[in-house]
Design a protein around this motif. Structure first.
Motif, PDB file in Angstrom:
ATOM      1  N   TYR A 216       0.834  -1.206   0.000  1.00  0.00           N
ATOM      2  CA  TYR A 216       0.000   0.000   0.000  1.00  0.00           C
ATOM      3  C   TYR A 216       0.867   1.253   0.000  1.00  0.00           C
ATOM      4  O   TYR A 216       0.618   2.200  -0.762  1.00  0.00           O
ATOM      5  N   GLU A 220       1.034   4.038  -3.003  1.00  0.00           N
ATOM      6  CA  GLU A 220       0.626   5.414  -2.738  1.00  0.00           C
ATOM      7  C   GLU A 220       1.776   6.403  -2.954  1.00  0.00           C
ATOM      8  O   GLU A 220       1.559   7.522  -3.420  1.00  0.00           O
ATOM      9  N   LYS A 226       2.036  10.429  -3.072  1.00  0.00           N
ATOM     10  CA  LYS A 226       1.833  10.904  -1.698  1.00  0.00           C
ATOM     11  C   LYS A 226       3.166  11.000  -0.971  1.00  0.00           C
ATOM     12  O   LYS A 226       4.102  10.234  -1.233  1.00  0.00           O
TER      13      LYS A 226
END
Length: 258
Positions: A216, A220, A226
């Motif tokens: 994850y 991301e 991010k």
């Protein structure tokens, strides 16, 4: 360890003593009472504080002796100006003064030469900013400073920006004793890279073999751009933990894709 035993300005860093907070306070009291030796003891007892600050600049200057001397000037200023009525530790008071002295030295000796007229404008703008802050009790806007100086906002803003110190994207900004977090980790990745089909398949396969949280974070960070801080807030763990999970995931992917 032996690698820490180095000489800076003739000082063997392995032999530097460190004063306790109580010893600092006692010496500061003696200094205020006129003890001629207290100041020297305070300086020697805080040299490791100067050295710890110099670590931030290890990769940015060639002559650490010069920087050490500048740091010591900041330390002496802190000793001279410290008020025992302050409800702070001496080291807490001294760090920004030492750091400020070093940054001023680096700024004034920057390899990027700034025109004297721009420097003068920047210095005047900072004085005007201080005056307006004292006058109105709040920090003035760029427009307020420019009007006071009869200059355009661009001229003032450009002068102030030119005096800011440039830093590397790989400047370390945090270390909890483990993985170091660099400035680049705080920046959103907006690059748009094109990969071949083979690489895309390999990446997809490697991602699927990661632990859920690692996968994850990698997705991301590198697919959606991010920052580590954004992910830390989202998941509810520290940025240092995000950094470790990201590093672990990338190492696993490298091994899978070899």
């Amino acid at each position: 360890m032996a690698r820490h035993k180095v000489d800076i300005c003739g000082v063997n860093t392995a032999n530097i003593t460190v004063l306790s907070n109580e010893e600092q306070i006692e010496l500061l009291r003696k200094l205020k009472e006129g003890d001629p030796f207290a100041k020297e003891d305070l300086i020697h007892g805080n040299l490791k504080l100067v050295l710890s600050i110099l670590k931030k600049f290890n990769n940015r200057v060639d002559n650490m002796d010069d920087l050490f001397q500048v740091g010591c000037i900041g330390l002496i200023k802190a000793i001279d100006n410290f008020d025992l009525s302050h409800e702070v530790r001496f080291s807490t008071y001294a760090v920004p003064m030492i750091l400020g002295e070093i940054k001023r030295y680096l700024r004034d000796n920057n390899s990027i030469r700034i025109a004297r007229s721009i420097k003068d404008t920047a210095y005047k703008a900072n004085r005007v900013k201080e005056e307006l802050t004292n006058e109105h009790g709040k920090e003035p806007s760029l427009k307020d400073i420019a009007q006071k100086m009869n200059l355009t906002e661009f001229e003032v803003g450009n002068a102030l920006e030119s005096m800011k110190e440039t830093i590397s994207m790989f400047e370390p900004i945090y270390n909890d004793g483990g993985d170091t977090i660099f400035l680049a980790d705080q920046l959103e990745d907006k690059t748009n890279q094109d990969f071949t089909i083979d690489i895309q398949v390999s990446l997809k396969d490697a991602l699927e073999k990661l632990k859920e949280k690692e996968r994850y974070i990698i997705e991301e960070r590198y697919l959606f751009g991010k920052t580590q801080m954004e992910l830390a807030n989202e998941i509810g763990i520290s940025q240092a933990q995000i950094s470790r999970l990201e590093k672990s995931g990338l190492e696993t992917m490298k091994k899978i894709m070899k």
